[in-house]
Design a protein around this motif. Structure first.
Motif, PDB file in Angstrom:
ATOM      1  N   ALA A 149      -4.176  12.057  -7.343  1.00 47.21           N
ATOM      2  CA  ALA A 149      -3.810  12.277  -5.942  1.00 47.21           C
ATOM      3  C   ALA A 149      -2.462  12.951  -5.774  1.00 47.21           C
ATOM      4  CB  ALA A 149      -3.802  10.940  -5.201  1.00 47.21           C
ATOM      5  N   ASP A 150      -1.617  12.839  -6.780  1.00 47.13           N
ATOM      6  CA  ASP A 150      -0.250  13.343  -6.668  1.00 47.13           C
ATOM      7  C   ASP A 150      -0.248  14.866  -6.514  1.00 47.13           C
ATOM      8  OD1 ASP A 150       2.560  12.671  -6.709  1.00 47.13           O
ATOM      9  OD2 ASP A 150       2.669  13.676  -8.664  1.00 47.13           O
ATOM     10  N   ASP A 151       0.493  15.363  -5.548  1.00 41.62           N
ATOM     11  CA  ASP A 151       0.551  16.799  -5.242  1.00 41.62           C
ATOM     12  C   ASP A 151       2.016  17.158  -5.021  1.00 41.62           C
ATOM     13  OD1 ASP A 151       0.149  19.391  -4.393  1.00 41.62           O
ATOM     14  OD2 ASP A 151      -0.868  18.847  -2.522  1.00 41.62           O
ATOM     15  N   PRO A 152       2.755  17.408  -6.100  1.00 44.34           N
ATOM     16  CA  PRO A 152       4.206  17.565  -5.987  1.00 44.34           C
ATOM     17  C   PRO A 152       4.601  18.595  -4.935  1.00 44.34           C
ATOM     18  CG  PRO A 152       3.578  17.392  -8.286  1.00 44.34           C
ATOM     19  CD  PRO A 152       2.294  17.491  -7.507  1.00 44.34           C
ATOM     20  N   GLY A 153       5.557  18.211  -4.103  1.00 46.31           N
ATOM     21  CA  GLY A 153       6.012  19.045  -3.013  1.00 46.31           C
ATOM     22  C   GLY A 153       5.316  18.762  -1.707  1.00 46.31           C
ATOM     23  N   ASN A 154       4.126  18.158  -1.763  1.00 41.38           N
ATOM     24  CA  ASN A 154       3.349  17.917  -0.556  1.00 41.38           C
ATOM     25  C   ASN A 154       3.002  16.451  -0.341  1.00 41.38           C
ATOM     26  OD1 ASN A 154       2.918  20.776   0.230  1.00 41.38           O
ATOM     27  ND2 ASN A 154       1.867  20.831  -1.755  1.00 41.38           N
ATOM     28  N   TYR A 155       2.673  15.743  -1.431  1.00 42.42           N
ATOM     29  CA  TYR A 155       2.221  14.360  -1.307  1.00 42.42           C
ATOM     30  C   TYR A 155       2.512  13.662  -2.621  1.00 42.42           C
ATOM     31  CZ  TYR A 155      -1.060  10.438  -0.482  1.00 42.42           C
ATOM     32  OH  TYR A 155      -1.627   9.197  -0.316  1.00 42.42           O
ATOM     33  N   THR A 156       3.236  12.553  -2.537  1.00 42.62           N
ATOM     34  CA  THR A 156       3.622  11.821  -3.737  1.00 42.62           C
ATOM     35  C   THR A 156       2.832  10.521  -3.818  1.00 42.62           C
ATOM     36  OG1 THR A 156       5.840  12.792  -3.753  1.00 42.62           O
ATOM     37  CG2 THR A 156       5.532  10.724  -4.956  1.00 42.62           C
ATOM     38  N   ALA A 157       2.055  10.375  -4.883  1.00 42.95           N
ATOM     39  CA  ALA A 157       1.234   9.186  -5.123  1.00 42.95           C
ATOM     40  C   ALA A 157       1.829   8.419  -6.299  1.00 42.95           C
ATOM     41  CB  ALA A 157      -0.202   9.596  -5.423  1.00 42.95           C
ATOM     42  N   ILE A 158       2.020   7.117  -6.114  1.00 38.88           N
ATOM     43  CA  ILE A 158       2.779   6.299  -7.063  1.00 38.88           C
ATOM     44  C   ILE A 158       1.964   5.071  -7.449  1.00 38.88           C
ATOM     45  CG2 ILE A 158       4.864   4.879  -7.319  1.00 38.88           C
ATOM     46  CD1 ILE A 158       6.168   6.782  -5.219  1.00 38.88           C
ATOM     47  N   ARG A 159       2.017   4.736  -8.727  1.00 42.37           N
ATOM     48  CA  ARG A 159       1.443   3.479  -9.208  1.00 42.37           C
ATOM     49  C   ARG A 159       2.545   2.430  -9.283  1.00 42.37           C
ATOM     50  NH1 ARG A 159      -0.796   2.939 -15.357  1.00 42.37           N
ATOM     51  NH2 ARG A 159       1.292   3.771 -15.770  1.00 42.37           N
ATOM     52  N   GLY A 160       2.245   1.246  -8.777  1.00 41.10           N
ATOM     53  CA  GLY A 160       3.153   0.123  -8.916  1.00 41.10           C
ATOM     54  C   GLY A 160       2.361  -1.165  -9.021  1.00 41.10           C
ATOM     55  N   PHE A 161       3.054  -2.289  -9.020  1.00 41.83           N
ATOM     56  CA  PHE A 161       2.389  -3.587  -9.027  1.00 41.83           C
ATOM     57  C   PHE A 161       3.255  -4.590  -8.295  1.00 41.83           C
ATOM     58  CE2 PHE A 161       5.000  -3.610 -12.867  1.00 41.83           C
ATOM     59  CZ  PHE A 161       5.543  -4.888 -12.903  1.00 41.83           C
ATOM     60  N   GLU A 162       2.616  -5.682  -7.867  1.00 41.55           N
ATOM     61  CA  GLU A 162       3.316  -6.755  -7.161  1.00 41.55           C
ATOM     62  C   GLU A 162       3.281  -8.017  -8.013  1.00 41.55           C
ATOM     63  OE1 GLU A 162       3.642  -8.810  -2.730  1.00 41.55           O
ATOM     64  OE2 GLU A 162       1.793  -7.768  -3.285  1.00 41.55           O
ATOM     65  N   TRP A 163       4.401  -8.296  -8.673  1.00 38.40           N
ATOM     66  CA  TRP A 163       4.559  -9.549  -9.405  1.00 38.40           C
ATOM     67  C   TRP A 163       4.495 -10.689  -8.394  1.00 38.40           C
ATOM     68  CZ3 TRP A 163       8.362 -13.403  -9.193  1.00 38.40           C
ATOM     69  CH2 TRP A 163       8.449 -14.268 -10.295  1.00 38.40           C
ATOM     70  N   SER A 164       3.655 -11.677  -8.655  1.00 41.28           N
ATOM     71  CA  SER A 164       3.315 -12.639  -7.604  1.00 41.28           C
ATOM     72  C   SER A 164       3.425 -14.067  -8.110  1.00 41.28           C
ATOM     73  CB  SER A 164       1.892 -12.373  -7.100  1.00 41.28           C
ATOM     74  OG  SER A 164       1.780 -11.043  -6.627  1.00 41.28           O
ATOM     75  N   HIS A 165       4.467 -14.757  -7.663  1.00 43.47           N
ATOM     76  CA  HIS A 165       4.678 -16.162  -7.992  1.00 43.47           C
ATOM     77  C   HIS A 165       4.473 -16.979  -6.722  1.00 43.47           C
ATOM     78  CE1 HIS A 165       6.570 -19.901  -9.260  1.00 43.47           C
ATOM     79  NE2 HIS A 165       6.703 -19.431 -10.479  1.00 43.47           N
ATOM     80  N   PRO A 166       3.640 -18.033  -6.763  1.00 41.30           N
ATOM     81  CA  PRO A 166       3.299 -18.746  -5.532  1.00 41.30           C
ATOM     82  C   PRO A 166       4.465 -19.485  -4.892  1.00 41.30           C
ATOM     83  CG  PRO A 166       2.390 -19.873  -7.443  1.00 41.30           C
ATOM     84  CD  PRO A 166       2.917 -18.559  -7.932  1.00 41.30           C
ATOM     85  N   LEU A 167       5.529 -19.746  -5.643  1.00 36.35           N
ATOM     86  CA  LEU A 167       6.686 -20.447  -5.086  1.00 36.35           C
ATOM     87  C   LEU A 167       7.911 -19.552  -4.978  1.00 36.35           C
ATOM     88  CD1 LEU A 167       6.403 -23.890  -6.937  1.00 36.35           C
ATOM     89  CD2 LEU A 167       5.628 -23.304  -4.635  1.00 36.35           C
ATOM     90  N   LEU A 168       8.203 -18.777  -6.026  1.00 41.83           N
ATOM     91  CA  LEU A 168       9.417 -17.956  -6.031  1.00 41.83           C
ATOM     92  C   LEU A 168       9.296 -16.752  -5.110  1.00 41.83           C
ATOM     93  CD1 LEU A 168      10.372 -18.032  -9.819  1.00 41.83           C
ATOM     94  CD2 LEU A 168      11.560 -19.161  -7.911  1.00 41.83           C
ATOM     95  N   GLY A 169       8.083 -16.197  -4.986  1.00 40.04           N
ATOM     96  CA  GLY A 169       7.901 -15.043  -4.123  1.00 40.04           C
ATOM     97  C   GLY A 169       7.267 -13.880  -4.857  1.00 40.04           C
TER      98      GLY A 169
END
Length: 428
Positions: A149-169
């Motif tokens: 999906a990434d189209d440099p100069g027009n549209y930036t598509a990024i992979r990330g993740f959400e580290w998920s702890h039920p108490l800490l956040g």
């Protein structure tokens, strides 16, 4: 045009109570409840924001950002007070069926582009041993989808993740080659070590929703530069006072007073199938030198961004000619602020309020309140003293609407938040 302003301090509006939007455990058992959506964006601009359903002109710039269910209106992308960067509209927190969302990940990036976003990320949860969260194969698939999906100069598509702890956040992490979960990083210190060791940047998500609140924002000097963001708008919620009625203190205060130097962001935290389209959910405005992954990373490291939940909004701000996210080499004295606030013709003459937030104990103090209107540059001077705390933030609000999650009685920020600048830090 410079707006004159009066210094009528807002007495606070307290209609409505916090509605407990975050109660309970979701259907997957480990992750946060609810489904969000995203906003529709603005006109194309300086950084050549692309549009999925609209052919670009031969020059490679966006012709017309087309095709959403709502009219794509908003402000032009060039700042009225600074040069060298262009505004891009981003949503950096989204989910799919690869964790607790409902949507096919193969559709997400195209949906966000066709809605008019310029920068988008997929950030499915990582939990414990992949239960209800990302597996290695799904992480690889996210990367392949972002690259396609990434189209440099027009549209930036990024992979990330959400580290998920039920108490800490929960913590979003971007720009790493791999991911970590609770098996590999079971506490905040371990997570910080992993992020810095892998060259990533990260955000404190929906701060204060989980009771542990990142170990009460316990400070790690080694991780300060990597923790670039604090979510102020998530879905439709303003996190300034979220949880106040249940006895929690202001997360913005807790984070910045602890020593963190986060910029302030807004995200949709989309869990449905209409990535990019619903109006009224969080988003981030980034000031980039180019709309590429490198350009986005540089802007995020510089904290050159603002939080909002309004599509098509342009916010740029300087303090003594230093842009938001920067350091003011000042111990005490008058600070000259300039705020460029624009959303195009729809907001011409719209009353808005600017609140100058400073450190307080449980909630920010408000050093000044400026009543003005949108679509102009507003200039004002406020005396600041590092002895009263080392950070300052501008909050933009709609004085005609109440904050659904109000703070202390009479607080000037008990009206409806529209945007937050990233902070400045006083550093003599």
């Amino acid at each position: 045009m410079t707006g004159d302003h009066s210094h009528h301090h807002h007495e606070g509006r307290h209609e409505g109570r916090h509605e407990g939007r975050h109660e309970g455990i979701d259907r997957r058992g480990l992750l946060a409840a609810g489904a969000g959506g995203l906003l529709v964006l603005a006109t194309p601009g300086v950084a050549s924001a692309g549009a999925g359903r609209t052919a670009r002109a031969e020059t490679g710039t966006a012709a017309t950002v087309g095709a959403g269910p709502a009219a794509l209106t908003g402000a032009a992308r060039a700042s009225a007070i600074t040069a060298g960067t262009g505004l891009v509209h981003a949503d950096l927190h989204n989910h799919t069926v690869m964790s607790d969302g409902d949507g096919d990940p193969a559709l997400a990036f195209a949906s966000m582009r066709s809605a008019g976003l310029d920068v988008a990320a997929l950030t499915d949860h990582t939990t414990l041993f992949g239960i209800s969260g990302l597996s290695k194969s799904e992480w690889d698939r996210t990367g392949a989808l972002a690259n396609a999906a990434d189209d440099p100069g027009n549209y930036t598509a990024i992979r990330g993740f959400e580290w998920s702890h039920p108490l800490l956040g929960h913590v979003n992490v971007w720009f790493t080659n791999g991911f970590t979960d609770l098996g590999g990083s079971s506490n905040m210190g371990g997570l910080y070590n992993w992020i810095t060791g892998n060259g990533g940047i990260a955000s404190f998500n929906h701060p204060g929703r989980e009771v542990g609140r990142f170990g009460n924002f316990s400070y790690s000097a080694a991780a300060r530069d990597a923790m670039v963001s604090l979510e102020m708008f998530n879905r439709g919620d303003d996190y300034l006072f979220d949880g106040w009625s249940e006895g929690r203190t202001c997360a913005l205060n807790a984070c910045l007073n602890a020593g963190w130097r986060t910029g302030l962001s807004g995200v949709s935290d989309e869990h449905g199938t209409d990535w990019g389209f619903p109006e009224g959910k969080g988003r981030t405005g980034l000031w980039v030198t180019q709309n590429t992954r490198a350009g986005v990373l540089e802007a995020m490291r510089a904290r050159r961004f603002f939080a909002t939940r309004v599509s098509g909004l342009r916010v740029d701000a300087t303090a003594n000619d230093v842009r938001m996210g920067g350091v003011l080499p000042l111990a005490r004295g008058d600070v000259r602020f300039a705020l460029d606030l624009d959303r195009g013709p729809d907001w011409q003459g719209k009353p808005v309020r600017i609140q100058v937030l400073r450190p307080g104990v449980a909630a920010p103090t408000v050093a000044d309140v400026i009543d003005t209107v949108a679509n102009q540059v507003v200039r004002f001077t406020v005396p600041l003293d590092v002895a009263m705390g080392n950070w300052v933030v501008l909050r933009v609000s709609d004085p005609t609407r109440p904050n659904p999650s109000p703070g202390p009685n009479g607080h000037p920020c008990n009206d409806f938040g529209l945007a937050y600048t990233s902070p400045w830090w006083l550093q003599p």
